[in-house]
Design a protein around this motif. Structure first.
Motif, PDB file in Angstrom:
ATOM      1  N   THR A 131      35.463   4.589  46.780  1.00  0.00           N
ATOM      2  CA  THR A 131      34.617   3.843  45.836  1.00  0.00           C
ATOM      3  C   THR A 131      34.380   4.612  44.537  1.00  0.00           C
ATOM      4  OG1 THR A 131      32.642   4.760  46.891  1.00  0.00           O
ATOM      5  CG2 THR A 131      33.383   2.589  47.659  1.00  0.00           C
ATOM      6  N   ILE A 132      34.906   5.844  44.479  1.00  0.00           N
ATOM      7  CA  ILE A 132      34.671   6.676  43.291  1.00  0.00           C
ATOM      8  C   ILE A 132      35.895   6.655  42.386  1.00  0.00           C
ATOM      9  CG2 ILE A 132      34.107   8.993  42.457  1.00  0.00           C
ATOM     10  CD1 ILE A 132      33.062   9.509  45.397  1.00  0.00           C
ATOM     11  N   ASP A 133      35.671   6.439  41.089  1.00  0.00           N
ATOM     12  CA  ASP A 133      36.758   6.491  40.114  1.00  0.00           C
ATOM     13  C   ASP A 133      36.738   7.882  39.476  1.00  0.00           C
ATOM     14  OD1 ASP A 133      38.543   6.329  38.077  1.00  0.00           O
ATOM     15  OD2 ASP A 133      37.603   4.609  37.065  1.00  0.00           O
ATOM     16  N   PHE A 134      37.615   8.752  39.961  1.00  0.00           N
ATOM     17  CA  PHE A 134      37.589  10.142  39.499  1.00  0.00           C
ATOM     18  C   PHE A 134      38.078  10.307  38.052  1.00  0.00           C
ATOM     19  CE2 PHE A 134      37.088  10.798  44.030  1.00  0.00           C
ATOM     20  CZ  PHE A 134      36.224  11.885  44.094  1.00  0.00           C
ATOM     21  N   THR A 135      38.586   9.240  37.441  1.00  0.00           N
ATOM     22  CA  THR A 135      38.994   9.336  36.035  1.00  0.00           C
ATOM     23  C   THR A 135      37.847   8.954  35.110  1.00  0.00           C
ATOM     24  OG1 THR A 135      39.737   7.028  35.884  1.00  0.00           O
ATOM     25  CG2 THR A 135      41.346   8.646  36.688  1.00  0.00           C
ATOM     26  N   SER A 136      36.767   8.458  35.691  1.00  0.00           N
ATOM     27  CA  SER A 136      35.648   7.968  34.889  1.00  0.00           C
ATOM     28  C   SER A 136      34.469   8.936  34.924  1.00  0.00           C
ATOM     29  CB  SER A 136      35.198   6.596  35.423  1.00  0.00           C
ATOM     30  OG  SER A 136      33.831   6.382  35.152  1.00  0.00           O
ATOM     31  N   ARG A 137      34.021   9.336  33.738  1.00  0.00           N
ATOM     32  CA  ARG A 137      32.878  10.258  33.637  1.00  0.00           C
ATOM     33  C   ARG A 137      31.651   9.655  34.302  1.00  0.00           C
ATOM     34  NH1 ARG A 137      28.507  11.482  30.154  1.00  0.00           N
ATOM     35  NH2 ARG A 137      28.214  13.726  29.825  1.00  0.00           N
ATOM     36  N   ALA A 138      31.406   8.386  34.015  1.00  0.00           N
ATOM     37  CA  ALA A 138      30.213   7.733  34.561  1.00  0.00           C
ATOM     38  C   ALA A 138      30.252   7.693  36.081  1.00  0.00           C
ATOM     39  CB  ALA A 138      30.081   6.321  33.991  1.00  0.00           C
ATOM     40  N   SER A 139      31.420   7.408  36.626  1.00  0.00           N
ATOM     41  CA  SER A 139      31.552   7.328  38.079  1.00  0.00           C
ATOM     42  C   SER A 139      31.367   8.700  38.721  1.00  0.00           C
ATOM     43  CB  SER A 139      32.922   6.742  38.448  1.00  0.00           C
ATOM     44  OG  SER A 139      33.090   6.712  39.850  1.00  0.00           O
ATOM     45  N   VAL A 140      32.024   9.709  38.134  1.00  0.00           N
ATOM     46  CA  VAL A 140      31.950  11.059  38.705  1.00  0.00           C
ATOM     47  C   VAL A 140      30.529  11.615  38.611  1.00  0.00           C
ATOM     48  CG1 VAL A 140      32.670  13.460  38.367  1.00  0.00           C
ATOM     49  CG2 VAL A 140      34.385  11.637  38.410  1.00  0.00           C
ATOM     50  N   LEU A 141      29.960  11.560  37.404  1.00  0.00           N
ATOM     51  CA  LEU A 141      28.614  12.136  37.242  1.00  0.00           C
ATOM     52  C   LEU A 141      27.562  11.302  37.979  1.00  0.00           C
ATOM     53  CD1 LEU A 141      28.628  13.419  33.528  1.00  0.00           C
ATOM     54  CD2 LEU A 141      29.112  14.670  35.646  1.00  0.00           C
ATOM     55  N   GLY A 142      27.777  10.009  38.027  1.00  0.00           N
ATOM     56  CA  GLY A 142      26.852   9.156  38.777  1.00  0.00           C
ATOM     57  C   GLY A 142      26.857   9.497  40.261  1.00  0.00           C
ATOM     58  N   THR A 143      28.053   9.738  40.800  1.00  0.00           N
ATOM     59  CA  THR A 143      28.151  10.120  42.210  1.00  0.00           C
ATOM     60  C   THR A 143      27.580  11.521  42.428  1.00  0.00           C
ATOM     61  OG1 THR A 143      30.192   8.816  42.342  1.00  0.00           O
ATOM     62  CG2 THR A 143      29.732  10.318  44.166  1.00  0.00           C
ATOM     63  N   ALA A 144      27.877  12.420  41.485  1.00  0.00           N
ATOM     64  CA  ALA A 144      27.349  13.786  41.593  1.00  0.00           C
ATOM     65  C   ALA A 144      25.825  13.753  41.633  1.00  0.00           C
ATOM     66  CB  ALA A 144      27.838  14.638  40.423  1.00  0.00           C
ATOM     67  N   MET A 145      25.251  12.945  40.758  1.00  0.00           N
ATOM     68  CA  MET A 145      23.790  12.821  40.717  1.00  0.00           C
ATOM     69  C   MET A 145      23.250  12.316  42.060  1.00  0.00           C
ATOM     70  SD  MET A 145      21.458  10.481  38.163  1.00  0.00           S
ATOM     71  CE  MET A 145      21.593   8.951  39.075  1.00  0.00           C
ATOM     72  N   ALA A 146      23.920  11.298  42.578  1.00  0.00           N
ATOM     73  CA  ALA A 146      23.468  10.734  43.856  1.00  0.00           C
ATOM     74  C   ALA A 146      23.542  11.785  44.956  1.00  0.00           C
ATOM     75  CB  ALA A 146      24.320   9.520  44.215  1.00  0.00           C
ATOM     76  N   PHE A 147      24.634  12.547  45.004  1.00  0.00           N
ATOM     77  CA  PHE A 147      24.808  13.570  46.044  1.00  0.00           C
ATOM     78  C   PHE A 147      23.765  14.689  45.896  1.00  0.00           C
ATOM     79  CE2 PHE A 147      29.627  12.844  47.067  1.00  0.00           C
ATOM     80  CZ  PHE A 147      29.287  11.673  47.700  1.00  0.00           C
ATOM     81  N   GLU A 148      23.557  15.136  44.667  1.00  0.00           N
ATOM     82  CA  GLU A 148      22.627  16.254  44.460  1.00  0.00           C
ATOM     83  C   GLU A 148      21.190  15.828  44.770  1.00  0.00           C
ATOM     84  OE1 GLU A 148      23.605  19.189  44.123  1.00  0.00           O
ATOM     85  OE2 GLU A 148      25.644  19.014  43.352  1.00  0.00           O
ATOM     86  N   ASP A 149      20.814  14.666  44.252  1.00  0.00           N
ATOM     87  CA  ASP A 149      19.456  14.178  44.530  1.00  0.00           C
ATOM     88  C   ASP A 149      19.253  13.988  46.031  1.00  0.00           C
ATOM     89  OD1 ASP A 149      18.515  14.144  41.936  1.00  0.00           O
ATOM     90  OD2 ASP A 149      19.013  12.042  41.571  1.00  0.00           O
ATOM     91  N   LEU A 150      20.282  13.444  46.677  1.00  0.00           N
ATOM     92  CA  LEU A 150      20.201  13.222  48.123  1.00  0.00           C
ATOM     93  C   LEU A 150      20.079  14.561  48.860  1.00  0.00           C
ATOM     94  CD1 LEU A 150      20.368  10.908  50.260  1.00  0.00           C
ATOM     95  CD2 LEU A 150      22.802  11.459  50.477  1.00  0.00           C
ATOM     96  N   GLY A 151      20.843  15.546  48.405  1.00  0.00           N
ATOM     97  CA  GLY A 151      20.797  16.863  49.035  1.00  0.00           C
ATOM     98  C   GLY A 151      19.409  17.480  48.954  1.00  0.00           C
TER      99      GLY A 151
END
Lengths: 233, 271
Positions: A131-151
């Motif tokens: 579900t992650i678009d690794f070519t897209s800044r918004a997708s990558v950073l959005g997922t990173a944010m979700a993972f970090e906040d969740l952590g």
């Protein structure tokens, strides 16, 4: 009797839910009445007996919580490895440096838990980043944010489950680094959002139970995880 | 529900715990009836009043930790309060960020005061502060760069201080969780202040590399020990053959400070 996860509670018949909801009062009553609570514990244990066969079993007690953390670090490390292998288009030099650092931190966390757990460590989990678009800044950073906040919410919500003060301290050493990541990633996405909706009205970080965290992370983990014996208190 | 275990833990050292609570069954009942949807933040308060009713007091160790935390939050809040009034903080992002952090510290002060009172303790009062640290930072409120440097030292020290106290709160699930939750917010602040400094050209990252502060010897005590790259006897640098540089190995774990170390660090800031 406190080992039931929320999911398991949901799977119980309706009348049992009511029973669980009122177990606090009953417990007190049993104590006063001089009766044993063992019967209740057996009933509760019977409900989850069959669940332990399915999926990767995290274990119980402090080992279970450490494996829970190990699972999350596996997920984060796998994600950042893929991010750094091929950066999204338009990544700034700063972003590349920060994301490479974070990748190294998460790999270090993962390997640390693996070594610390030794023979009790769960195997490597299979991730699903479809579900992650690794070519897209918004997708990558959005997922990173979700993972970090969740952590952060995961460590904050699990700290009290440790019996060992040493493990608690180790988790404390890691959670503040995850919070540093979270604040930075949020800032890269939008200014002055280093807290975002992650704090409550007292300006304390929200926390999540293992069941809540694993439910949210489940979207990205193919391997079935059995958290049925994690401590709940 | 964690409460049951708290009471069970108490029962181990005080077999009369249920008896103690017994005459106050009304209070217990109203506590339980609040249900599971109760805001976490409110739990320490409810728990506090219950302990107080049953024992007339709370374990002093926990109150000591909370008042220690409150002392640091008072210091931070007053720092940002005076800083916002005196330092020329660039408008826009910087100004908004500092205001956000100031508000957080104000809320932490209020939160801790409420928890301490609910546990039957007396919150420590604000002190008189000298943010030049007896002349070490003479331009703290006239030079924005110095202000941010001191802010970074306060936030990083705060993170280490909370971390160092976690073990002392292990007997109280609710207070421990609240402390961890404040700890995370302090870490978010630290990260953000460091990022703001990095944007101004200072050689720092949101995380602590080695024991470097990007500030100088004056704050070194706040960073000594952060250079550790061995955790629980496990060497993190190049762990398991992975290419983990020493710098990353030190960054990925934040280290605690003892209460004594923190007191020594912040004492110059008290007038």
């Amino acid at each position: 009797m406190n080992n039931l996860t929320k999911q398991e509670v949901q799977e119980l018949p309706e009348e049992s839910k009511g029973f669980l909801a009122s177990r606090v009062q009953r417990r007190s009553f049993l104590k006063y009445a001089g009766m044993s609570a063992v019967g209740i514990a057996l009933v509760a244990a019977g409900c989850k007996k069959d669940k332990q066969i399915e999926g990767v079993y995290l274990g119980s007690g402090d080992i279970g919580i450490l494996n829970y953390a190990y699972a999350l670090e596996q997920l984060e490390a796998a994600f950042y490895i893929q991010v750094v292998t091929s950066f999204y288009s338009g990544a700034s030099d700063d972003e590349k440096i920060f994301l490479t650092d974070i990748r190294d931190h998460e790999i270090a966390h993962r390997e640390f838990f693996k070594n610390a757990l030794g023979g009790s460590a769960i195997p490597s989990l299979e991730v699903d980043f479809s579900t992650i678009d690794f070519t897209s800044r918004a997708s990558v950073l959005g997922t990173a944010m979700a993972f970090e906040d969740l952590g952060v919410t995961a460590y904050d919500g699990a700290g009290y489950l440790f019996k060992s003060a040493d493990y608690l301290l180790l988790a404390g050493k890691i959670v503040s680094v995850e919070a540093r990541h979270a604040a930075l990633i949020r800032e890269l996405l939008s200014t002055n959002t280093f807290l975002g909706a992650e704090v409550d009205s007292n300006s304390v970080n929200i926390s999540r139970s293992p069941a809540e965290v694993l439910s949210a992370a489940g979207k990205y983990i193919k391997t079935k995880i059995n958290a049925g014996d994690l401590p709940t208190a | 529900m964690n409460l049951i275990n708290i009471i069970e833990e108490i029962e181990k050292v005080d077999s009369d715990v249920y008896e103690r609570f017994s005459p106050r069954r009304k209070a217990m009942k109203s506590f339980f009836n609040m249900g599971s949807k109760i805001a976490l933040a409110a739990i320490p308060l409810s728990l506090g009043s219950m302990f107080k009713k049953a024992y007339g007091q709370t374990p002093t160790g926990i109150l000591d930790v909370l008042n220690f935390a409150l002392t640091l939050e008072h210091l931070e809040y007053n720092f940002y309060l005076k800083g916002c009034a005196k330092v020329g903080i660039p408008a826009g992002c910087d100004s908004e960020s500092i205001k956000t952090i100031r508000m957080d510290e104000a809320k932490h002060v209020k939160f801790l005061e409420t928890v301490i009172k609910s546990l039957g303790g007396t919150p420590v009062k604000e002190a008189k502060y000298d943010f030049t640290a007896k002349g070490t930072f003479p331009d703290v409120f006239t030079n924005y760069a110095t202000f941010l440097a001191v802010a970074q030292a306060f936030e990083d020290t705060g993170v280490r201080a909370y971390k160092g106290q976690a073990g002392n709160l292990i007997s109280s699930n609710e207070v421990l969780t609240a402390a961890l939750q404040i700890h995370s917010v302090e870490a978010r602040h630290a990260s953000h202040i460091r990022w703001m400094r990095q944007q101004m050209g200072v050689d720092v990252k949101p995380w602590i590399t080695g024991k470097e502060s990007g500030i100088g010897a004056a704050v070194q005590a706040s960073y000594d020990g952060e250079e550790l790259d061995t955790q629980a006897g496990i060497l993190i640098t190049n762990i398991n053959g992975k290419d983990i540089p020493y710098e990353a190995a030190t960054e990925c774990f934040d280290e605690p400070l003892t209460k004594e170390q923190v007191v020594a660090i912040v004492t110059p800031f008290f007038a």
